[in-house]
Design an enzyme around this catalytic site. Structure first.
Site, PDB file in Angstrom:
ATOM      1  CB  THR A 329      -3.756   2.224   0.879  1.00 44.67           C
ATOM      2  OG1 THR A 329      -3.831   1.741  -0.469  1.00 44.67           O
ATOM      3  CG2 THR A 329      -2.390   2.800   1.144  1.00 44.67           C
ATOM      4  CB  CYS A 330      -8.775   1.555   2.682  1.00 42.89           C
ATOM      5  SG  CYS A 330      -8.338   0.993   4.323  1.00 42.89           S
ATOM      6  CG  ASP A 331      -7.466   3.099  -4.001  1.00 45.63           C
ATOM      7  OD1 ASP A 331      -7.815   2.262  -4.875  1.00 45.63           O
ATOM      8  OD2 ASP A 331      -7.489   4.329  -4.200  1.00 45.63           O
TER       9      ASP A 331
END
Ligand SMILES: *Cc1c(COP(=O)(O)O)cnc(C)c1O
Length: 382
Positions: A329-331
């Site tokens: 994910t983009c975290d």
């Protein structure tokens, strides 16, 4: 370890036949059955209340209900799931110490008569909406020795417990006993000793007030085999029995346990895929390995690198080298192991499948609905 090999084989066979559709958890019911019977055999006078939050798959609840298990629940949703699986309300405890009054009322309508509390305000809610029910008081436990402590948030100081239970008595409830949780993935088999000393002291204090408690809820904490050196359930059973004898003499109370991880952890395996392998600079000593599962896809217990899952690849015989393991994910919080890098084969390649073992507990329940559009962790029960 024969059992483990068979498990691997049954799940591997299932995975070979599976249509490709992203990461998934596969749980083997046979392992859960064996684990349940091991608990029942090791602690024959102790009722098992499965902690539903560990894995509420309907097939698991149904199997355990058939085996005669009881269930520790934390919400109306869990109570409904357990009833739907065929268990009766007298096999259910509402063990969350933080309940809405209207949820207690619903549980009471369903027939649930066993409730947890750790303060007088919660006792008052139960007295108003579940009159005459049994109440046990949860006491604090520091969780030392465990990999996923449940300390501080739940339970009152042992000195306060008699007041909470006396209040229950005054309001027409049945002060039933004491509960505690020594911390999840508890590696120290002696962890129950201190809590049982406190419990026995509370039993004596209550007896002096003319109230006889009946039950000690020994909680969960029984480990999954993330490492081969984890003690067997029999070792826990013996240590707990010794501690009961030591603190209660020949007047051992009724006991219950609430295993979650220890019942279902070993029964499941996640298949995931390597999405990317890269380095941050030419001379970066470690590779970054990105999987198609991360903290938000079910591996939330890697938070602060608390739970370290065994990971298998098809290239495990090759030379190993440390890497940072991360999710898709983009975290930037979605990194699994960095402080203590993970050893994986140098030959590992993009597109390789990896198996994350002992992943049957606290994975599907922790996976987010669609963070970044990734679907929640799929689960198959075989
Ligand atoms: C989560 C929980 C359990 C299960 O703990 P494990 O360590 O997974 O066995 C048991 N009891 C209560 C009250 C819990 O909240």
């Amino acid at each position: 370890m024969e059992g483990d090999k068979e498990l691997t084989e049954r799940i591997r066979k299932f995975l070979r036949r599976r249509r490709e559709d992203g990461p998934c958890l596969v749980v083997d019911l046979e392992v859960i059955r064996e684990n349940y019977l091991a608990f029942a055999k090791t602690l024959p006078d102790t009722r098992v209340f499965y902690a539903v939050k560990a894995n509420p798959a309907p097939e698991i609840l149904k199997l355990l209900a058939e085996l005669g298990s009881s269930f520790d629940t934390a919400s109306i949703g869990e109570i409904e799931a357990v009833l739907a699986a065929g268990a009766t309300a007298d096999h259910i405890s509402f063990g969350n110490t933080i309940k809405k009054e209207r949820d207690i009322a619903r549980a009471y309508e369903f027939g649930v008569r066993l409730y947890a509390a750790d303060c007088e305000a919660e006792v008052e809610k139960i007295a108003r909406t579940a009159p005459g029910s049994k109440v046990f008081c949860r006491i604090l436990c520091d969780g030392s020795g465990s990999e996923w402590p449940l300390s501080r948030k739940f339970g009152c100081a042992p000195e306060l417990a008699p007041r909470v239970l006396e209040h229950a008595h005054r309001l027409g409830l049945v002060p039933h006993g004491i509960s505690f949780h020594v911390g999840s993935q508890q590696n120290d088999v002696k962890a129950w000793d201190k809590a049982l000393a406190s419990a026995a002291a509370i039993f004596r204090d209550m007896a002096e007030r003319g109230i006889n408690l009946a039950m000690v809820n020994l909680g969960g904490g029984f480990p999954a085999r993330y490492r081969p050196d984890v003690p067997k359930v029999q070792v826990y059973g013996r240590a707990i029995f010794r501690a009961l004898r030591k603190h209660f003499g020949n007047r051992i109370p009724e006991t219950i346990i609430e295993p979650g991880r220890g019942l279902v952890g070993d029964a499941g395996m996640i298949e995931a895929e390597v999405v990317l392998i890269s380095k941050k600079s030419e001379d970066d000593p470690v590779r970054w390995v990105y999987l198609d599962i991360g903290k938000f896809g079910g591996l939330a217990e890697t938070m602060e690198e608390a739970i370290r899952y065994p990971i298998r690849t098809t290239r495990d015989k090759d030379e190993l080298a440390p890497c940072i393991l991360a999710g898709p994910t983009c975290d930037s919080a979605d990194v699994l192991y960095e402080k203590t890098p993970y050893l994986l084969p140098v030959s590992l390649a993009i597109g390789d499948k990896v198996l994350i073992e002992a992943a049957g507990a606290y994975t599907t329940t922790y996976s987010s609905v669609a963070f970044n559009g990734f679907p929640p962790l799929r689960s198959y029960v075989i």
